[in-house]
Motif scaffolding. Structure first.
Motif, PDB file in Angstrom:
ATOM      1  N   UNK A  15       0.814  -1.214   0.000  1.00 43.86           N
ATOM      2  CA  UNK A  15       0.000   0.000   0.000  1.00 43.86           C
ATOM      3  C   UNK A  15       0.850   1.268   0.000  1.00 43.86           C
ATOM      4  N   UNK A  16       2.017   1.223   0.652  1.00 46.39           N
ATOM      5  CA  UNK A  16       2.889   2.398   0.707  1.00 46.39           C
ATOM      6  C   UNK A  16       3.651   2.644  -0.585  1.00 46.39           C
ATOM      7  N   UNK A  17       4.494   1.718  -1.011  1.00 42.25           N
ATOM      8  CA  UNK A  17       5.395   1.983  -2.136  1.00 42.25           C
ATOM      9  C   UNK A  17       4.767   1.923  -3.522  1.00 42.25           C
ATOM     10  N   UNK A  18       3.464   1.652  -3.636  1.00 42.36           N
ATOM     11  CA  UNK A  18       2.832   1.626  -4.964  1.00 42.36           C
ATOM     12  C   UNK A  18       2.791   3.012  -5.591  1.00 42.36           C
ATOM     13  N   UNK A  19       2.865   4.068  -4.760  1.00 41.65           N
ATOM     14  CA  UNK A  19       2.626   5.427  -5.248  1.00 41.65           C
ATOM     15  C   UNK A  19       3.693   6.375  -4.723  1.00 41.65           C
ATOM     16  N   UNK A  20       4.197   7.258  -5.599  1.00 44.28           N
ATOM     17  CA  UNK A  20       5.161   8.275  -5.208  1.00 44.28           C
ATOM     18  C   UNK A  20       4.409   9.588  -5.007  1.00 44.28           C
ATOM     19  N   UNK A  21       4.225   9.975  -3.751  1.00 42.23           N
ATOM     20  CA  UNK A  21       3.449  11.164  -3.451  1.00 42.23           C
ATOM     21  C   UNK A  21       4.080  12.437  -3.970  1.00 42.23           C
ATOM     22  N   UNK A  22       5.416  12.519  -3.979  1.00 38.93           N
ATOM     23  CA  UNK A  22       6.093  13.725  -4.450  1.00 38.93           C
ATOM     24  C   UNK A  22       5.934  13.887  -5.961  1.00 38.93           C
ATOM     25  N   UNK A  23       6.091  12.790  -6.688  1.00 40.42           N
ATOM     26  CA  UNK A  23       5.955  12.852  -8.150  1.00 40.42           C
ATOM     27  C   UNK A  23       4.504  12.705  -8.611  1.00 40.42           C
ATOM     28  N   UNK A  24       3.627  12.309  -7.683  1.00 41.97           N
ATOM     29  CA  UNK A  24       2.208  12.111  -7.978  1.00 41.97           C
ATOM     30  C   UNK A  24       2.003  11.124  -9.116  1.00 41.97           C
ATOM     31  N   UNK A  25       2.696  10.008  -9.005  1.00 45.81           N
ATOM     32  CA  UNK A  25       2.578   8.976 -10.042  1.00 45.81           C
ATOM     33  C   UNK A  25       2.979   7.619  -9.474  1.00 45.81           C
ATOM     34  N   UNK A  26       2.678   6.584 -10.231  1.00 47.03           N
ATOM     35  CA  UNK A  26       2.959   5.213  -9.822  1.00 47.03           C
ATOM     36  C   UNK A  26       4.452   4.920  -9.872  1.00 47.03           C
ATOM     37  N   UNK A  27       4.862   3.932  -9.089  1.00 49.16           N
ATOM     38  CA  UNK A  27       6.280   3.560  -9.010  1.00 49.16           C
ATOM     39  C   UNK A  27       6.626   2.304  -9.804  1.00 49.16           C
ATOM     40  N   UNK A  28       5.621   1.475 -10.107  1.00 46.94           N
ATOM     41  CA  UNK A  28       5.915   0.181 -10.735  1.00 46.94           C
ATOM     42  C   UNK A  28       6.455  -0.831  -9.746  1.00 46.94           C
ATOM     43  N   UNK A  29       6.208  -0.582  -8.457  1.00 49.41           N
ATOM     44  CA  UNK A  29       6.760  -1.436  -7.403  1.00 49.41           C
ATOM     45  C   UNK A  29       6.278  -2.885  -7.559  1.00 49.41           C
ATOM     46  N   UNK A  30       7.206  -3.805  -7.293  1.00 46.35           N
ATOM     47  CA  UNK A  30       6.888  -5.228  -7.272  1.00 46.35           C
ATOM     48  C   UNK A  30       7.355  -5.989  -8.487  1.00 46.35           C
ATOM     49  N   UNK A  31       7.406  -5.330  -9.635  1.00 46.15           N
ATOM     50  CA  UNK A  31       7.757  -6.037 -10.875  1.00 46.15           C
ATOM     51  C   UNK A  31       9.166  -6.622 -10.799  1.00 46.15           C
ATOM     52  N   UNK A  32      10.140  -5.803 -10.403  1.00 40.40           N
ATOM     53  CA  UNK A  32      11.541  -6.264 -10.347  1.00 40.40           C
ATOM     54  C   UNK A  32      11.699  -7.465  -9.436  1.00 40.40           C
ATOM     55  N   UNK A  33      11.094  -7.402  -8.253  1.00 39.97           N
ATOM     56  CA  UNK A  33      11.212  -8.495  -7.287  1.00 39.97           C
ATOM     57  C   UNK A  33      10.579  -9.770  -7.816  1.00 39.97           C
ATOM     58  N   UNK A  34       9.400  -9.661  -8.414  1.00 40.70           N
ATOM     59  CA  UNK A  34       8.711 -10.851  -8.927  1.00 40.70           C
ATOM     60  C   UNK A  34       9.500 -11.517 -10.048  1.00 40.70           C
ATOM     61  N   UNK A  35      10.036 -10.720 -10.950  1.00 35.65           N
ATOM     62  CA  UNK A  35      10.816 -11.289 -12.064  1.00 35.65           C
ATOM     63  C   UNK A  35      12.050 -12.000 -11.528  1.00 35.65           C
ATOM     64  N   UNK A  36      12.756 -11.355 -10.617  1.00 35.69           N
ATOM     65  CA  UNK A  36      13.948 -11.976 -10.025  1.00 35.69           C
ATOM     66  C   UNK A  36      13.584 -13.279  -9.324  1.00 35.69           C
ATOM     67  N   UNK A  37      12.481 -13.271  -8.588  1.00 37.75           N
ATOM     68  CA  UNK A  37      12.074 -14.471  -7.841  1.00 37.75           C
ATOM     69  C   UNK A  37      11.742 -15.623  -8.780  1.00 37.75           C
ATOM     70  N   UNK A  38      11.017 -15.344  -9.833  1.00 32.92           N
ATOM     71  CA  UNK A  38      10.679 -16.398 -10.801  1.00 32.92           C
ATOM     72  C   UNK A  38      11.942 -16.947 -11.449  1.00 32.92           C
ATOM     73  N   UNK A  39      12.855 -16.070 -11.832  1.00 32.35           N
ATOM     74  CA  UNK A  39      14.099 -16.523 -12.472  1.00 32.35           C
ATOM     75  C   UNK A  39      14.939 -17.378 -11.526  1.00 32.35           C
ATOM     76  N   UNK A  40      14.959 -16.987 -10.251  1.00 32.21           N
ATOM     77  CA  UNK A  40      15.712 -17.781  -9.274  1.00 32.21           C
ATOM     78  C   UNK A  40      15.110 -19.173  -9.098  1.00 32.21           C
ATOM     79  N   UNK A  41      13.799 -19.284  -9.296  1.00 33.96           N
ATOM     80  CA  UNK A  41      13.139 -20.582  -9.194  1.00 33.96           C
ATOM     81  C   UNK A  41      13.225 -21.395 -10.481  1.00 33.96           C
TER      82      UNK A  41
END
Length: 581
Positions: free
Chosen positions: A553-579
């Motif tokens: 809920x916190x890192x999904x949105x950048x309040x200063x830039x007033x836009x989305x961050x794309x949070x989660x994509x990098x971690x999910x891709x890395x996790x799938x590749x590691x598996x």
């Protein structure tokens, strides 16, 4: 007030097996007077759902439902990267950017740089770097930068970018972002990036360092201008990464950076799109387009109301009941091109394209109702990861991407406080707060994921304000009972440059979730709200399955830039590749 007409269709979509990106659909059109009864007493007038055909970029969201707002078609940054080993003084281009640590900026008694690379470059520029850094008190701290305009040396500009006291992946990504900002300001078309202390980086880490820099540069160049009447197209075309080696490994890592960034950018665009543009049906279309563009490894299934009823998804359908936009249950399945499957994974994302809170409507300061378009941030992360993995094509792993997409709205047919819902595993839920709707949709989505045979499940959701209170706007909360899975995901998040913090699944808190008339209630009060939400989800996961819940809920949105961050994509891709290995 005029009555709200709710639309519903019965259709199934599968990715085409041909090379075309179009897809087939079977839509059954009903007379508007026909009503479809849900098992919990909700009725809908049916109208057909139409899909545009033909190949379009994944980020070109379809026509708005209202407001006459149609996003412009924009292309994500197209930057060519080259890894080079050349003398810096011989490089020619618009901007040469040098990443420096605080140690690199140390000078001798004559105010000359001790660092050999900076010393040589400063000599070539007639002492401009040492002079400017002293005048501007540039010490190499993180966030500091100085850019000088030059003449007659083959460079238009040279810049020093601070990395801080020590170098890390996040610092290198910030370096790329800072260079992108300088390139946008000066409308540069060619950029060179190097590190003053590249020799101190172990050879096996140099490709990853180059990848982090490239990631920062691509994301730094991206501006979501689809909904602005005027926008300037960036001029940057090429980036040379100097001094970190050459060869197949670094080229592979640079391609990987591009692939992951394409997924992050899609995730940002999906979250940024307003609810009058990104409806549950449009989200389903975007998912289907991913599968169509990579139909050698993906299949897509979109379940309509009737199909969800057959699966007894009463918890999910109750949330969707009040909206004029029908729910769409999204299931993408990735199977490796080689055919060998060693592990089966599932990624489940919360997909509330808008959440007004239902009859417990969001009111008052801090309720953020105007930002509730981001309540589908979990689904954006899941679909962004799907897009990236469709390009990377890892072996040995089957991955299910699951989203129960809908809106949480208000109407006479909507879910009420006090209603009792039955999830698809037979467990009953007394609704004591209609604004705790995300967990109700995830309940049926998690049951569905378990039924696909997934051995490991990670769900992502903008689930609770309590998690923002606990961890702030930059860190996601993690809940799991499996230490091995926690280690896997945390290792992936470190490589992906995203911040997670593990919180306890305190079983004694479940006492507050008990109901006098059903198996459970859907909220347990203000105290430990993120924990009780995770405990609720746990009731719908098979005990044999390794499961993790990420409250983003916190890192999904950048309040200063007033836009989305794309949070989660990098971690999910890395996790799938590691598996996959």
């Amino acid at each position: 007030m005029a009555a709200i007409r709710v639309a519903s269709t019965s259709f199934t979509i599968r990715a085409s097996t041909s090379s075309s990106s179009s897809f087939s659909s079977s839509c059954y059109n009903f007379c508007p007077s026909v009503f479809t009864k849900f098992g919990f007493g909700l009725s809908y007038a049916a109208t057909p759902l139409s899909f545009s055909r033909g190949k379009r970029m994944a980020h070109s969201i379809t026509r708005a439902a209202l407001g006459l707002t149609e996003p412009k078609k924009i292309d994500p940054p197209k930057i060519s990267f080259s890894a080079k080993e050349i003398d810096l003084v011989e490089w020619k281009g618009d901007i040469l950017a040098v990443g420096v640590t605080e140690k690199d900026m140390e000078k001798d008694e004559n105010l000359a740089f001790k660092n050999v690379i900076l010393q040589k470059l400063d000599l070539h520029l007639g002492g401009l770097l040492s002079e400017a850094s002293s005048e501007e008190d540039f010490t190499g701290k993180a966030g500091q930068s100085t850019v000088l305009r030059l003449a007659g040396v083959g460079l238009k500009r040279v810049g020093l970018i601070g990395l801080g006291a020590a170098s890390a992946r996040t610092a290198y990504r910030s370096l790329g972002e800072s260079v992108a900002a300088a390139a946008k300001t000066s409308q540069a078309s060619s950029v060179g990036i190097t590190l003053a202390s590249s020799d101190g980086i172990a050879a096996e880490l140099k490709p990853s360092t180059a990848s982090a820099i490239a990631t920062g540069a691509i994301l730094g160049m991206f501006d979501d201008n689809r909904f602005k009447s005027e926008s300037k197209k960036p001029a940057l075309e090429s980036i040379d990464i100097i001094g970190l080696g050459t060869g197949p490994e670094i080229e592979k890592k640079l391609k990987y950076a591009k692939d992951v960034c394409s997924g992050i950018i899609l995730g940002k665009e999906l979250v940024n799109a307003p609810a009058n543009v990104l409806t549950p049906g449009v989200l389903a279309e975007e998912a289907t387009r991913i599968a169509s563009e990579h139909n050698d490894v993906f299949t897509a299934k979109i379940l309509d109301v009737e199909q969800c009823k057959e699966l007894k998804m009463g918890s999910y359908l109750a949330v969707a009941a009040a909206s004029s936009h029908p729910p769409h249950f999204i299931h993408l399945c990735y199977k490796p091109p080689g055919g060998t499957i060693r592990k089966k994974l599932a990624l489940v994302g919360k997909g509330l394209t808008f959440d007004c809170g239902g009859y417990n409507i969001k009111t008052g300061p801090g309720c953020m109702i105007e930002l509730m378009k981001f309540d589908m941030g979990g689904s954006a992360a899941v679909l962004g990861a799907a897009k990236a993995l469709g390009q990377i094509k890892p072996d040995g792993v089957e991955v299910h991407f699951i989203v129960a997409a809908c809106e949480n709205m208000i109407s006479g047919s909507g879910m009420r406080p006090g209603d009792i819902l039955t999830a698809s595993n037979g467990k009953t839920i007394e609704v004591n707060n209609t604004d705790a709707e995300g967990r109700l949709t995830l309940a049926d989505a998690l049951i569905y994921a378990c039924n696909q045979g997934a051995e490991k499940i990670v769900d992502l959701a903008t689930l609770t304000g309590a998690c923002i209170v606990a961890l702030g706007p930059s860190i996601a909360g993690v809940f799991t009972t499996n230490d091995d899975l926690a280690e896997e995901v945390f290792r992936a998040s470190e490589n992906g440059g995203e911040k997670l913090w593990r919180l306890p699944l305190e079983e004694t808190y479940w006492e507050s979730m008990k109901s006098g008339v059903a198996d459970m209630v859907n909220t347990g009060g203000r105290e430990g709200g993120a924990i009780t939400a995770a405990l609720f989800l746990k009731q719908f996961v098979d005990e044999k399955v390794q499961w993790m819940h990420i409250d983003m809920a916190g890192p999904v949105w950048n309040g200063k830039k007033k836009s989305a961050t794309g949070f989660g994509v990098s971690t999910l891709v890395e996790w799938v590749l590691n598996n996959s290995s």
